[in-house]
Design a protein around this motif. Sequence first.
Motif, mmCIF file in Angstrom:
data_model
loop_
_atom_site.group_PDB
_atom_site.id
_atom_site.type_symbol
_atom_site.label_atom_id
_atom_site.label_comp_id
_atom_site.label_asym_id
_atom_site.label_seq_id
_atom_site.Cartn_x
_atom_site.Cartn_y
_atom_site.Cartn_z
ATOM 1 N N GLU A 77 27.933 1.125 -4.665
ATOM 2 C CA GLU A 77 27.622 2.539 -4.644
ATOM 3 C C GLU A 77 27.314 3.033 -6.049
ATOM 4 O O GLU A 77 28.128 2.912 -6.958
ATOM 5 N N GLY A 78 26.142 3.617 -6.227
ATOM 6 C CA GLY A 78 25.777 4.202 -7.494
ATOM 7 C C GLY A 78 25.350 3.226 -8.562
ATOM 8 O O GLY A 78 25.043 3.633 -9.670
ATOM 9 N N LEU A 79 25.348 1.931 -8.285
ATOM 10 C CA LEU A 79 25.019 0.940 -9.304
ATOM 11 C C LEU A 79 23.788 0.166 -8.895
ATOM 12 O O LEU A 79 23.762 -0.442 -7.842
ATOM 13 N N VAL A 80 22.752 0.206 -9.738
ATOM 14 C CA VAL A 80 21.525 -0.540 -9.485
ATOM 15 C C VAL A 80 21.467 -1.700 -10.467
ATOM 16 O O VAL A 80 21.487 -1.499 -11.676
ATOM 17 N N ILE A 81 21.426 -2.924 -9.946
ATOM 18 C CA ILE A 81 21.345 -4.104 -10.783
ATOM 19 C C ILE A 81 19.888 -4.299 -11.204
ATOM 20 O O ILE A 81 18.997 -4.281 -10.360
ATOM 21 N N PRO A 82 19.612 -4.476 -12.483
ATOM 22 C CA PRO A 82 18.222 -4.696 -12.923
ATOM 23 C C PRO A 82 17.628 -5.924 -12.247
ATOM 24 O O PRO A 82 18.349 -6.865 -11.907
ATOM 25 N N PRO A 83 16.300 -5.944 -12.056
ATOM 26 C CA PRO A 83 15.660 -7.071 -11.371
ATOM 27 C C PRO A 83 15.934 -8.412 -12.020
ATOM 28 O O PRO A 83 16.055 -9.427 -11.341
ATOM 29 N N ASP A 84 16.049 -8.439 -13.367
ATOM 30 C CA ASP A 84 16.247 -9.725 -14.017
ATOM 31 C C ASP A 84 17.612 -10.320 -13.714
ATOM 32 O O ASP A 84 17.818 -11.525 -13.850
ATOM 33 N N VAL A 94 29.704 -9.941 -9.819
ATOM 34 C CA VAL A 94 29.815 -9.215 -11.080
ATOM 35 C C VAL A 94 29.806 -7.710 -10.828
ATOM 36 O O VAL A 94 30.601 -6.955 -11.397
ATOM 37 N N ALA A 95 28.899 -7.247 -9.980
ATOM 38 C CA ALA A 95 28.800 -5.825 -9.680
ATOM 39 C C ALA A 95 30.063 -5.309 -9.005
ATOM 40 O O ALA A 95 30.568 -4.226 -9.328
ATOM 41 N N VAL A 96 30.577 -6.064 -8.069
ATOM 42 C CA VAL A 96 31.792 -5.648 -7.370
ATOM 43 C C VAL A 96 32.975 -5.596 -8.330
ATOM 44 O O VAL A 96 33.793 -4.671 -8.292
ATOM 45 N N ARG A 97 33.066 -6.584 -9.216
ATOM 46 C CA ARG A 97 34.162 -6.593 -10.184
ATOM 47 C C ARG A 97 34.069 -5.398 -11.129
ATOM 48 O O ARG A 97 35.083 -4.799 -11.507
ATOM 49 N N ALA A 98 32.862 -5.030 -11.525
ATOM 50 C CA ALA A 98 32.684 -3.856 -12.382
ATOM 51 C C ALA A 98 33.141 -2.591 -11.662
ATOM 52 O O ALA A 98 33.807 -1.729 -12.255
ATOM 53 N N ALA A 99 32.789 -2.476 -10.387
ATOM 54 C CA ALA A 99 33.218 -1.309 -9.611
ATOM 55 C C ALA A 99 34.727 -1.266 -9.475
ATOM 56 O O ALA A 99 35.353 -0.197 -9.576
ATOM 57 N N HIS A 100 35.352 -2.411 -9.253
ATOM 58 C CA HIS A 100 36.814 -2.464 -9.151
ATOM 59 C C HIS A 100 37.466 -2.081 -10.478
ATOM 60 O O HIS A 100 38.508 -1.411 -10.492
ATOM 61 N N GLU A 101 36.868 -2.502 -11.591
ATOM 62 C CA GLU A 101 37.429 -2.163 -12.901
ATOM 63 C C GLU A 101 37.349 -0.672 -13.154
ATOM 64 O O GLU A 101 38.293 -0.066 -13.683
ATOM 65 N N ASP A 126 42.077 13.912 -23.732
ATOM 66 C CA ASP A 126 40.828 13.781 -22.976
ATOM 67 C C ASP A 126 40.567 12.302 -22.735
ATOM 68 O O ASP A 126 41.192 11.436 -23.351
ATOM 69 N N PHE A 127 39.640 12.021 -21.827
ATOM 70 C CA PHE A 127 39.431 10.645 -21.376
ATOM 71 C C PHE A 127 37.959 10.261 -21.456
ATOM 72 O O PHE A 127 37.071 11.081 -21.222
ATOM 73 N N VAL A 128 37.728 8.981 -21.764
ATOM 74 C CA VAL A 128 36.399 8.388 -21.694
ATOM 75 C C VAL A 128 36.565 6.987 -21.119
ATOM 76 O O VAL A 128 37.392 6.213 -21.612
ATOM 77 N N ILE A 129 35.768 6.652 -20.090
ATOM 78 C CA ILE A 129 35.738 5.299 -19.545
ATOM 79 C C ILE A 129 34.401 4.680 -19.937
ATOM 80 O O ILE A 129 33.337 5.216 -19.613
ATOM 81 N N ASP A 130 34.455 3.570 -20.662
ATOM 82 C CA ASP A 130 33.241 2.884 -21.080
ATOM 83 C C ASP A 130 33.456 1.377 -21.021
ATOM 84 O O ASP A 130 34.407 0.909 -20.381
ATOM 85 N N GLU A 254 32.524 -9.924 -20.494
ATOM 86 C CA GLU A 254 31.547 -9.046 -21.120
ATOM 87 C C GLU A 254 30.448 -8.622 -20.152
ATOM 88 O O GLU A 254 30.017 -7.467 -20.153
ATOM 89 N N GLN A 255 29.991 -9.548 -19.310
ATOM 90 C CA GLN A 255 28.924 -9.223 -18.356
ATOM 91 C C GLN A 255 29.382 -8.150 -17.374
ATOM 92 O O GLN A 255 28.606 -7.279 -16.978
ATOM 93 N N VAL A 256 30.640 -8.193 -16.986
ATOM 94 C CA VAL A 256 31.187 -7.183 -16.079
ATOM 95 C C VAL A 256 31.337 -5.850 -16.806
ATOM 96 O O VAL A 256 30.928 -4.795 -16.306
ATOM 97 N N ARG A 257 31.913 -5.884 -18.004
ATOM 98 C CA ARG A 257 32.135 -4.653 -18.755
ATOM 99 C C ARG A 257 30.828 -3.953 -19.103
ATOM 100 O O ARG A 257 30.783 -2.724 -19.199
ATOM 101 N N GLY A 258 29.763 -4.739 -19.280
ATOM 102 C CA GLY A 258 28.484 -4.144 -19.619
ATOM 103 C C GLY A 258 27.926 -3.250 -18.523
ATOM 104 O O GLY A 258 27.096 -2.380 -18.793
ATOM 105 N N LEU A 259 28.367 -3.431 -17.296
ATOM 106 C CA LEU A 259 27.894 -2.608 -16.177
ATOM 107 C C LEU A 259 28.687 -1.317 -16.015
ATOM 108 O O LEU A 259 28.260 -0.414 -15.292
ATOM 109 N N ILE A 260 29.835 -1.205 -16.679
ATOM 110 C CA ILE A 260 30.728 -0.072 -16.458
ATOM 111 C C ILE A 260 30.116 1.274 -16.856
ATOM 112 O O ILE A 260 30.178 2.240 -16.073
#
Length: 270
Positions: A77-84, A94-101, A126-130, A254-260
Amino acid sequence: MSTARRARGRGHDDTEHDEPDERWAVSYADMVTVLMCLFIVLYAVSVVDETKYEQLKNGLAAAFGQSQTVGGGDLTEGLVIPPDLLVDDGVRDVAVRAAHEVDAMQRLQQQITDALAAQGLQDTVDFVIDERGLKIGLVGAETFFADNRADLTAKADAVLDLVGDVLSAAGNPISIEGHADHRAAAAPYDSNWELSSSRATKVARFLVEHEGIAGSRVQAVGFSDQRPLVDGDSAEALAANRRVDIVVESTEQEQVRGLIPGLVSAGSGG
């Protein structure tokens, strides 16, 4: 008569076998068609062209009864994986793990918010998630530190006690990052490096000594005045830059965190 019949019979059989059997041509045509399709596919994928790649991918998806995608695969939901990335094995994982994180960090943020709100202290952080994880910013320098000082105020103790209760059960590594405004430090500090480091150390010690967070999970670092949030000399700018951030670090790859960041941005509508 019998000899004549046998002669006629042999002649009839010979006529049937003299006609060519062309059933093999059907199988041969099928094989040629399959080979042609194979070479077309090989040629298409050998050319690096995203538009052709999308057309080929969607054409094959339609042929096999699968849904088509535009501009990447919307796997979460809300996450589009680039074509490459769609050609990588395990990209869905990877996408699911990023969403879970992101969900885990948002739950942690909500727990801290609820704990502070119960004591009327919800406006002190205050909060920031990155891609690093969840950053908890201690808002308002005067709330936590006096000018040119690193000693925690009584209000700071109350806030850190509530934050520490939540973080003690999280298990993630924690980075305590101190900052100072651009004004020159005064005694007892020789520079803003010592001042910012001392503030970070005070917060780290409180979490370890008073909240029971394992010291192996915590690091303290000072950034002096090198990472300001706000430019200028106004009282608001100076207070904003004189701060401590508590970063609950993600333990994902890192690949998972990069999608966050993209997932957080899509989830917030921006």
